[in-house]
Design an enzyme around this catalytic site. Structure first.
Site, PDB file in Angstrom:
ATOM      1  N   GLU A   1      29.262  38.439  44.944  1.00  0.00           N
ATOM      2  CA  GLU A   1      28.868  38.749  43.571  1.00  0.00           C
ATOM      3  C   GLU A   1      28.080  37.614  42.921  1.00  0.00           C
ATOM      4  OE1 GLU A   1      31.514  41.757  44.805  1.00  0.00           O
ATOM      5  OE2 GLU A   1      31.820  39.579  44.864  1.00  0.00           O
TER       6      GLU A   1
ATOM      7  N   HIS B   1      41.056  47.136  40.825  1.00  0.00           N
ATOM      8  CA  HIS B   1      40.027  48.175  40.687  1.00  0.00           C
ATOM      9  C   HIS B   1      40.126  48.898  39.351  1.00  0.00           C
ATOM     10  CE1 HIS B   1      40.696  47.638  45.025  1.00  0.00           C
ATOM     11  NE2 HIS B   1      39.437  47.992  45.188  1.00  0.00           N
TER      12      HIS B   1
END
Length: 337
Positions: A60, A129
């Site tokens: 990321e 998540h």
């Protein structure tokens, strides 16, 4: 008008932007050949080629960092972080570089970058998540933060974000991806994936950033919400019979303070609803803004209805979310004071 789910509307926005401007590039983990973990970018690589829509390593910080460089160079990258929970390795790049580039260069460089992320719970994804990290981004000067609640807004706001000269954090509520969330329930609705949410205009309809939408007019109490919580607030108002005016903020930063002020000055009461934890959540900023700007109009204390101040509780996911029962109780309380 074409009836679409939010996923389809977001895909259409990518398609429109890429067709109109060859500076727009799309990349992230699995967004190319596979079309993204939620299939938002499906078909874009086939249509526009591997130089316009491509996959990135699981990194990321690297995805965000290269996107900042592309944006400074003159491209308009739209990157996908698979889940908002995964963005933290890239936070230094977002906060220290993307958010500050225009100001630290005295306007010589801008950063027309969009960072898309699925946010919130409701899919039993567990702690890694399901988080709602919007407050991290609204705290960082130089970033704009968007949370759509329906397909039409998702497309129009994403097109506006891509056209914006500054970095935009675009948070997409997962519970709304494939159809409407039935806000009347505190548990999953088995049929929710079967029904598209609404009509979406074809072409390049842009919805300006920084403009809220009143989804339900009322005179008793103002409810400030965004994303999935808009539907919960509407359900609570319907179940309690309280004449609530519900404002879908759509853009958290820049905030539409004029719409908020006009509503609270009319109703004299305010309830704030969001899925993230309460302490230092975005609701605290909203509460401060209402207090500072509408103090003499308030007839009762402001109430926040939020997630718990705990790490995301997978086993109690649907108790953690503000539901119509909790929001309805807040509406009743604020009316009694």
């Amino acid at each position: 008008m074409v009836q679409m789910t939010m996923i389809e509307a977001l895909r259409d926005a990518h398609d429109v932007a890429m067709a109109n401007d060859d500076r727009v590039v799309v990349y992230g983990e699995d967004v190319g050949y596979f079309g993204g973990v939620f299939r938002v970018t499906a078909g874009l690589q086939k249509k526009y080629g591997k130089s316009r829509c491509f996959d990135a390593p699981i990194n990321e910080a690297g995805i965000v960092g290269t996107a900042i460089g592309m944006a400074a160079y003159g491209l308009r990258p739209v990157i996908e972080i698979q889940f908002a929970d995964y963005v933290y390795p890239g936070m230094d790049q977002i906060v220290s570089e993307a958010a500050r580039l225009r100001h630290r260069s005295a306007g010589d460089f801008t950063c027309p970058l969009v960072i898309r992320m699925p946010t919130g719970g409701g899919i039993f994804g567990g702690q890694t998540h399901s988080q709602s990290p919007e407050a991290f981004f609204t705290h960082s000067s130089g970033l704009k933060t968007v949370v759509p609640s329906n397909p039409r807004d998702a497309k129009g706001l994403l097109l506006a974000a891509i056209a914006d000269p500054d970095p935009v954090i675009f948070l997409e509520p997962k519970r709304l991806y494939n159809g409407p969330f039935d806000g009347h329930h505190d548990r999953p609705v088995t049929s929710w994936k079967k029904h598209p949410l609404g009509d979406v205009p074809e072409g390049n309809e842009i919805i300006p950033l920084g403009k809220a939408r009143i989804t339900r007019e009322g005179k008793d109490v103002t409810v400030l919400a965004y994303g999935t919580m808009v539907y919960v607030a509407e359900a609570a108002a319907a179940e309690t019979g309280i004449d609530a005016e519900i404002i879908d903020l759509r853009t958290l930063l820049p905030i539409d303070l004029d719409t908020i002020k006009a509503s609270v000055e009319k109703t004299g009461r305010c309830v704030i609803v969001h899925e993230a934890t309460k302490t230092s959540g975005f609701g605290a900023e909203l509460s401060a803004l209402v207090q500072e700007n509408c103090f003499y109009s308030l007839e009762a204390p402001i109430i926040r209805v939020t997630g718990w101040d705990t790490p995301y509780p997978h086993a109690q996911e649907w108790d953690y979310f503000p539901g119509p029962v909790r929001v309805g109780a807040a509406l009743k309380t604020v009316m009694e004071r």
